[in-house]
Motif scaffolding. Structure first.
Motif, PDB file in Angstrom:
ATOM      1  N   ALA A 165       0.813  -1.221   0.000  1.00 36.85           N
ATOM      2  CA  ALA A 165       0.000   0.000   0.000  1.00 36.85           C
ATOM      3  C   ALA A 165       0.845   1.271   0.000  1.00 36.85           C
ATOM      4  O   ALA A 165       0.421   2.292  -0.535  1.00 36.85           O
ATOM      5  CB  ALA A 165      -0.936   0.010   1.198  1.00 36.85           C
ATOM      6  N   ALA A 166       2.031   1.238   0.549  1.00 37.07           N
ATOM      7  CA  ALA A 166       2.837   2.454   0.636  1.00 37.07           C
ATOM      8  C   ALA A 166       4.028   2.420  -0.325  1.00 37.07           C
ATOM      9  O   ALA A 166       4.133   3.246  -1.225  1.00 37.07           O
ATOM     10  CB  ALA A 166       3.317   2.660   2.063  1.00 37.07           C
ATOM     11  N   VAL A 167       4.910   1.476  -0.157  1.00 40.36           N
ATOM     12  CA  VAL A 167       6.148   1.461  -0.931  1.00 40.36           C
ATOM     13  C   VAL A 167       5.877   1.177  -2.408  1.00 40.36           C
ATOM     14  O   VAL A 167       6.380   1.893  -3.283  1.00 40.36           O
ATOM     15  CB  VAL A 167       7.152   0.446  -0.335  1.00 40.36           C
ATOM     16  CG1 VAL A 167       8.392   0.349  -1.193  1.00 40.36           C
ATOM     17  CG2 VAL A 167       7.508   0.834   1.091  1.00 40.36           C
ATOM     18  N   ALA A 168       5.099   0.169  -2.712  1.00 46.56           N
ATOM     19  CA  ALA A 168       4.829  -0.165  -4.118  1.00 46.56           C
ATOM     20  C   ALA A 168       4.077   0.974  -4.811  1.00 46.56           C
ATOM     21  O   ALA A 168       4.395   1.335  -5.947  1.00 46.56           O
ATOM     22  CB  ALA A 168       4.040  -1.463  -4.229  1.00 46.56           C
ATOM     23  N   ARG A 169       3.107   1.558  -4.122  1.00 41.19           N
ATOM     24  CA  ARG A 169       2.362   2.683  -4.698  1.00 41.19           C
ATOM     25  C   ARG A 169       3.295   3.857  -4.977  1.00 41.19           C
ATOM     26  O   ARG A 169       3.231   4.491  -6.032  1.00 41.19           O
ATOM     27  CB  ARG A 169       1.243   3.121  -3.755  1.00 41.19           C
ATOM     28  CG  ARG A 169       0.428   4.285  -4.296  1.00 41.19           C
ATOM     29  CD  ARG A 169      -0.458   4.902  -3.231  1.00 41.19           C
ATOM     30  NE  ARG A 169       0.265   5.337  -2.063  1.00 41.19           N
ATOM     31  CZ  ARG A 169       0.926   6.508  -1.972  1.00 41.19           C
ATOM     32  NH1 ARG A 169       0.951   7.322  -2.997  1.00 41.19           N
ATOM     33  NH2 ARG A 169       1.534   6.852  -0.873  1.00 41.19           N
ATOM     34  N   TYR A 170       4.184   4.146  -4.065  1.00 44.75           N
ATOM     35  CA  TYR A 170       5.149   5.229  -4.238  1.00 44.75           C
ATOM     36  C   TYR A 170       6.071   4.957  -5.431  1.00 44.75           C
ATOM     37  O   TYR A 170       6.318   5.834  -6.256  1.00 44.75           O
ATOM     38  CB  TYR A 170       5.949   5.402  -2.953  1.00 44.75           C
ATOM     39  CG  TYR A 170       6.905   6.564  -2.958  1.00 44.75           C
ATOM     40  CD1 TYR A 170       6.446   7.875  -3.072  1.00 44.75           C
ATOM     41  CD2 TYR A 170       8.265   6.353  -2.850  1.00 44.75           C
ATOM     42  CE1 TYR A 170       7.323   8.941  -3.080  1.00 44.75           C
ATOM     43  CE2 TYR A 170       9.149   7.417  -2.850  1.00 44.75           C
ATOM     44  CZ  TYR A 170       8.681   8.705  -2.967  1.00 44.75           C
ATOM     45  OH  TYR A 170       9.555   9.749  -2.975  1.00 44.75           O
ATOM     46  N   CYS A 171       6.557   3.737  -5.542  1.00 42.52           N
ATOM     47  CA  CYS A 171       7.439   3.370  -6.664  1.00 42.52           C
ATOM     48  C   CYS A 171       6.719   3.473  -8.000  1.00 42.52           C
ATOM     49  O   CYS A 171       7.286   3.969  -8.980  1.00 42.52           O
ATOM     50  CB  CYS A 171       7.992   1.960  -6.463  1.00 42.52           C
ATOM     51  SG  CYS A 171       9.197   1.865  -5.137  1.00 42.52           S
ATOM     52  N   VAL A 172       5.482   3.022  -8.059  1.00 43.51           N
ATOM     53  CA  VAL A 172       4.704   3.126  -9.293  1.00 43.51           C
ATOM     54  C   VAL A 172       4.480   4.597  -9.648  1.00 43.51           C
ATOM     55  O   VAL A 172       4.619   4.993 -10.811  1.00 43.51           O
ATOM     56  CB  VAL A 172       3.366   2.366  -9.179  1.00 43.51           C
ATOM     57  CG1 VAL A 172       2.422   2.706 -10.314  1.00 43.51           C
ATOM     58  CG2 VAL A 172       3.622   0.866  -9.124  1.00 43.51           C
ATOM     59  N   SER A 173       4.169   5.423  -8.671  1.00 41.07           N
ATOM     60  CA  SER A 173       3.950   6.850  -8.925  1.00 41.07           C
ATOM     61  C   SER A 173       5.211   7.518  -9.457  1.00 41.07           C
ATOM     62  O   SER A 173       5.156   8.286 -10.424  1.00 41.07           O
ATOM     63  CB  SER A 173       3.514   7.570  -7.648  1.00 41.07           C
ATOM     64  OG  SER A 173       2.281   7.086  -7.214  1.00 41.07           O
ATOM     65  N   LEU A 174       6.346   7.234  -8.837  1.00 46.53           N
ATOM     66  CA  LEU A 174       7.601   7.829  -9.294  1.00 46.53           C
ATOM     67  C   LEU A 174       7.956   7.373 -10.699  1.00 46.53           C
ATOM     68  O   LEU A 174       8.336   8.182 -11.554  1.00 46.53           O
ATOM     69  CB  LEU A 174       8.745   7.478  -8.345  1.00 46.53           C
ATOM     70  CG  LEU A 174       8.775   8.220  -7.021  1.00 46.53           C
ATOM     71  CD1 LEU A 174       9.930   7.720  -6.170  1.00 46.53           C
ATOM     72  CD2 LEU A 174       8.876   9.710  -7.224  1.00 46.53           C
ATOM     73  N   ASN A 175       7.842   6.082 -10.967  1.00 47.33           N
ATOM     74  CA  ASN A 175       8.185   5.575 -12.285  1.00 47.33           C
ATOM     75  C   ASN A 175       7.241   6.087 -13.356  1.00 47.33           C
ATOM     76  O   ASN A 175       7.643   6.305 -14.497  1.00 47.33           O
ATOM     77  CB  ASN A 175       8.241   4.048 -12.276  1.00 47.33           C
ATOM     78  CG  ASN A 175       9.554   3.560 -11.710  1.00 47.33           C
ATOM     79  OD1 ASN A 175      10.565   3.583 -12.391  1.00 47.33           O
ATOM     80  ND2 ASN A 175       9.551   3.146 -10.458  1.00 47.33           N
ATOM     81  N   SER A 176       5.991   6.303 -13.003  1.00 46.84           N
ATOM     82  CA  SER A 176       5.034   6.880 -13.954  1.00 46.84           C
ATOM     83  C   SER A 176       5.428   8.306 -14.310  1.00 46.84           C
ATOM     84  O   SER A 176       5.392   8.699 -15.479  1.00 46.84           O
ATOM     85  CB  SER A 176       3.634   6.867 -13.356  1.00 46.84           C
ATOM     86  OG  SER A 176       3.230   5.554 -13.082  1.00 46.84           O
ATOM     87  N   THR A 177       5.822   9.075 -13.321  1.00 47.94           N
ATOM     88  CA  THR A 177       6.278  10.445 -13.558  1.00 47.94           C
ATOM     89  C   THR A 177       7.517  10.452 -14.437  1.00 47.94           C
ATOM     90  O   THR A 177       7.623  11.236 -15.385  1.00 47.94           O
ATOM     91  CB  THR A 177       6.579  11.143 -12.219  1.00 47.94           C
ATOM     92  OG1 THR A 177       5.389  11.153 -11.440  1.00 47.94           O
ATOM     93  CG2 THR A 177       7.059  12.558 -12.432  1.00 47.94           C
ATOM     94  N   TRP A 178       8.440   9.575 -14.145  1.00 46.10           N
ATOM     95  CA  TRP A 178       9.673   9.500 -14.937  1.00 46.10           C
ATOM     96  C   TRP A 178       9.385   9.038 -16.359  1.00 46.10           C
ATOM     97  O   TRP A 178      10.075   9.451 -17.286  1.00 46.10           O
ATOM     98  CB  TRP A 178      10.689   8.600 -14.259  1.00 46.10           C
ATOM     99  CG  TRP A 178      11.150   9.121 -12.930  1.00 46.10           C
ATOM    100  CD1 TRP A 178      11.222  10.439 -12.540  1.00 46.10           C
ATOM    101  CD2 TRP A 178      11.583   8.355 -11.813  1.00 46.10           C
ATOM    102  NE1 TRP A 178      11.676  10.529 -11.248  1.00 46.10           N
ATOM    103  CE2 TRP A 178      11.913   9.257 -10.772  1.00 46.10           C
ATOM    104  CE3 TRP A 178      11.728   6.993 -11.576  1.00 46.10           C
ATOM    105  CZ2 TRP A 178      12.374   8.852  -9.547  1.00 46.10           C
ATOM    106  CZ3 TRP A 178      12.209   6.592 -10.341  1.00 46.10           C
ATOM    107  CH2 TRP A 178      12.517   7.504  -9.343  1.00 46.10           C
ATOM    108  N   LEU A 179       8.385   8.176 -16.531  1.00 48.57           N
ATOM    109  CA  LEU A 179       8.012   7.728 -17.869  1.00 48.57           C
ATOM    110  C   LEU A 179       7.558   8.908 -18.720  1.00 48.57           C
ATOM    111  O   LEU A 179       7.960   9.044 -19.872  1.00 48.57           O
ATOM    112  CB  LEU A 179       6.904   6.675 -17.801  1.00 48.57           C
ATOM    113  CG  LEU A 179       6.322   6.242 -19.149  1.00 48.57           C
ATOM    114  CD1 LEU A 179       7.354   5.447 -19.937  1.00 48.57           C
ATOM    115  CD2 LEU A 179       5.060   5.443 -18.947  1.00 48.57           C
ATOM    116  N   VAL A 180       6.735   9.776 -18.133  1.00 47.03           N
ATOM    117  CA  VAL A 180       6.259  10.948 -18.860  1.00 47.03           C
ATOM    118  C   VAL A 180       7.444  11.813 -19.276  1.00 47.03           C
ATOM    119  O   VAL A 180       7.528  12.274 -20.411  1.00 47.03           O
ATOM    120  CB  VAL A 180       5.257  11.765 -18.010  1.00 47.03           C
ATOM    121  CG1 VAL A 180       4.947  13.098 -18.654  1.00 47.03           C
ATOM    122  CG2 VAL A 180       3.989  10.973 -17.778  1.00 47.03           C
ATOM    123  N   ASN A 181       8.371  12.023 -18.368  1.00 50.41           N
ATOM    124  CA  ASN A 181       9.481  12.926 -18.652  1.00 50.41           C
ATOM    125  C   ASN A 181      10.606  12.286 -19.460  1.00 50.41           C
ATOM    126  O   ASN A 181      11.478  12.985 -19.946  1.00 50.41           O
ATOM    127  CB  ASN A 181      10.023  13.518 -17.362  1.00 50.41           C
ATOM    128  CG  ASN A 181       9.069  14.532 -16.792  1.00 50.41           C
ATOM    129  OD1 ASN A 181       8.546  15.362 -17.509  1.00 50.41           O
ATOM    130  ND2 ASN A 181       8.796  14.435 -15.510  1.00 50.41           N
TER     131      ASN A 181
END
Length: 134
Positions: free
Chosen positions: A18-34
């Motif tokens: 709920a915390a670590v995996a969600r955070y990692c997915v959010s960060l990688n999604s942001t990096w994917l856009v950029n």
């Protein structure tokens, strides 16, 4: 706490999923856009900058893949000329505007969009009637 109470998960599993995996997915999604948004795709508005239009990123990231448009017209809240096509972020902002929680939404002038495509774009997304000058 919900996974612990409702599904009998351990505290460690709940924390990591709920915390670590969600955070990692959010960060990688942001990096994917950029990263992919600056590397792969068309440049219909300005071929001289690195930002690109990437429909796959737009689909995966709720409309954030229309990066060339976003960099050329940063004040346009929709970040795309395509309306609701692969753009759930615009749907959300428009929904919030309907209930009064978003206001003063700025958009780019359609003539400015057309002119920018014709003057500095790479030739993609230009329709025949846009090529005609009055």
């Amino acid at each position: 706490m919900i996974p612990i109470w409702c599904w009998g998960e351990s505290a460690w599993n709940s924390f990591f999923i709920a915390a670590v995996a969600r955070y990692c997915v959010s960060l990688n999604s942001t990096w994917l856009v950029n990263s992919a948004g600056h590397r792969y795709g068309d440049q219909p508005f300005d071929k001289y900058i690195e930002a690109r239009e990437n429909p796959v990123v737009a689909l995966l990231m709720f409309g954030e893949g229309w990066h060339n448009y976003h960099h050329v017209f940063p004040w346009d809240y929709s970040a795309s000329e395509l309306g609701y096509t692969f753009n759930l972020t615009k749907v959300f902002i428009d929904s919030m505007a309907m209930v009064g929680l978003a206001y003063d939404l700025k958009t780019a002038n359609p003539n400015a969009i057309k002119d920018r495509k014709l003057n500095s774009g790479d030739g993609t997304r230009v329709t025949l009637n846009e090529n005609k000058h009055n």
